[in-house]
Design a protein around this motif. Structure first.
Motif, PDB file in Angstrom:
ATOM      1  N   GLY A   1      40.700  41.106  39.862  1.00 55.59           N
ATOM      2  CA  GLY A   1      39.421  40.811  38.772  1.00 55.59           C
ATOM      3  C   GLY A   1      38.789  39.713  39.228  1.00 55.59           C
TER       4      GLY A   1
ATOM      5  N   ASN B   1      40.071  46.584  34.887  1.00 49.81           N
ATOM      6  CA  ASN B   1      40.824  46.216  35.775  1.00 49.81           C
ATOM      7  C   ASN B   1      42.269  45.554  35.239  1.00 49.81           C
ATOM      8  OD1 ASN B   1      41.793  44.611  38.536  1.00 49.81           O
ATOM      9  ND2 ASN B   1      41.569  42.906  36.801  1.00 49.81           N
TER      10      ASN B   1
ATOM     11  N   VAL C   1      40.269  50.505  37.783  1.00 49.90           N
ATOM     12  CA  VAL C   1      41.164  50.164  39.025  1.00 49.90           C
ATOM     13  C   VAL C   1      42.379  51.080  38.682  1.00 49.90           C
ATOM     14  CG1 VAL C   1      42.867  48.414  39.838  1.00 49.90           C
ATOM     15  CG2 VAL C   1      40.413  47.713  38.935  1.00 49.90           C
TER      16      VAL C   1
ATOM     17  N   LEU D   1      35.187  48.185  44.530  1.00 55.03           N
ATOM     18  CA  LEU D   1      34.827  48.141  43.131  1.00 55.03           C
ATOM     19  C   LEU D   1      33.223  47.718  42.916  1.00 55.03           C
ATOM     20  CD1 LEU D   1      37.732  46.152  41.422  1.00 55.03           C
ATOM     21  CD2 LEU D   1      37.073  48.685  40.982  1.00 55.03           C
TER      22      LEU D   1
END
Ligand code: NDP
Length: 264
Positions: free
Chosen positions: A20, A93, A143, A238
């Motif tokens: 993160g 996440n 995620v 991401l």
């Protein structure tokens, strides 16, 4: 080529550590305004100081928030709206895995794991959806783990809940296409992070260094690239999926596992 994220407004749940935090940093480096949350206030403040030390002009916002607490998440979303005036990117996440097989997973642990994997995504999506609908480049990126496709018996509850999250991501991608909101995920193998540091601290052989310990894990598990991933590696996947660069990609999953995926 840039990620085209200048002045985009992004939210990362669980942004105070590991993957993160690496994602927050990359978004900030790309010029996005970034809000993130975590439960531990001190860790959250330290992460903010760390980002501001490197990017003094960054537009950032943090708030203590447990993603499993619906009211807390709504409060976070309201504060982000006030700070940034909108949201273009939501990255779900926050979370962790549970190490247990069938015989040592109590019913309550199953419920907790299912709650974590579903509601750590459902609460933020509900709270940020109105803002995402207003964006001209809305995206949600979850995620997820390779366990969704490749269950591990020693992580039985996490594996089955991860499979459900992959399925849910597909449904959301279809439903939200009407709002031009893309929904994707990444499938992680093993990535160095606070979770692994905690497991390292509880290792049986205290003489092993971090490098030896993670090297042995990669070898024992047969990861073709012979190492664990670094947090910035999933962060790049991401940020790509969340960005306008992935404008024709929805309902998709990027594998970030060093070749550990046996389904390709
Ligand atoms: P870290 O423990 O380093 O980071 C987790 C982050 O999530 C922290 O900022 C933590 O802060 C936050 N968090 C955890 N629970 C909550 C919650 N209920 N509400 C708000 N914030 C929360 O782990 P990773 O970077 O490794 O993990 C990131 C994601 O990747 C997780 O979902 C994990 O399950 C997943 N994953 C990781 C793998 C790996 O090998 N590292 C493999 C597969 C999946 P705080 O504790 O202060 O709340």
């Amino acid at each position: 080529m840039s990620f085209q994220l200048q002045d985009k407004k992004a939210v990362v749940t669980g942004g105070s550590s590991g993957i993160g935090l690496a994602t927050v940093e990359l978004l900030v480096a790309e010029g996005a305004c970034v809000a993130w949350c975590g439960r531990d206030e001190q860790r959250l403040n330290e992460s903010k100081q760390q980002i501001l030390a490197r990017y003094p002009n960054a537009k950032v916002f943090t708030a203590v928030c447990n993603v499993l607490d619906k009211a807390d998440v709504q409060k976070f979303a309201d504060l982000v709206q006030k700070q940034f005036g909108g949201v273009d990117i939501l990255i779900n996440n926050a979370g962790q895995g549970r190490v247990s097989d069938f015989e040592n997973t109590a019913d309550e642990d199953w419920i907790k794991e299912v709650e974590l994997k579903y509601f750590s995504v459902l609460h933020p999506i509900r709270a940020f959806l109105p803002a995402l609908k207003q964006s001209n480049s809305g995206s949600i990126t979850n995620v997820n783990s390779l366990l969704a496709l490749q269950p591990e018996p020693h992580m039985i509850a996490t594996s089955s809940a991860r499979a459900a999250l992959l399925n849910l991501t597909h449904s959301l991608a279809h439903e939200f296409s009407q709002y031009n909101i893309r929904v994707n995920s990444i499938l992680l193998g093993m990535v160095e992070s606070a979770q692994w540091k905690r497991r390292f601290e509880n290792r049986s052989d205290l003489h092993q260094t971090w490098e030896e310990w993670i090297g042995n894990i990669a070898k024992k598990r047969g990861i073709p690239m012979a190492r664990l991933g670094k947090p910035e590696e999933p962060a790049r996947a991401l940020v790509f999926l969340a960005s306008p660069l992935a404008s024709y990609t929805t309902g998709s999953a990027i594998d970030v596992s060093g070749g550990f995926n046996k389904h390709l």
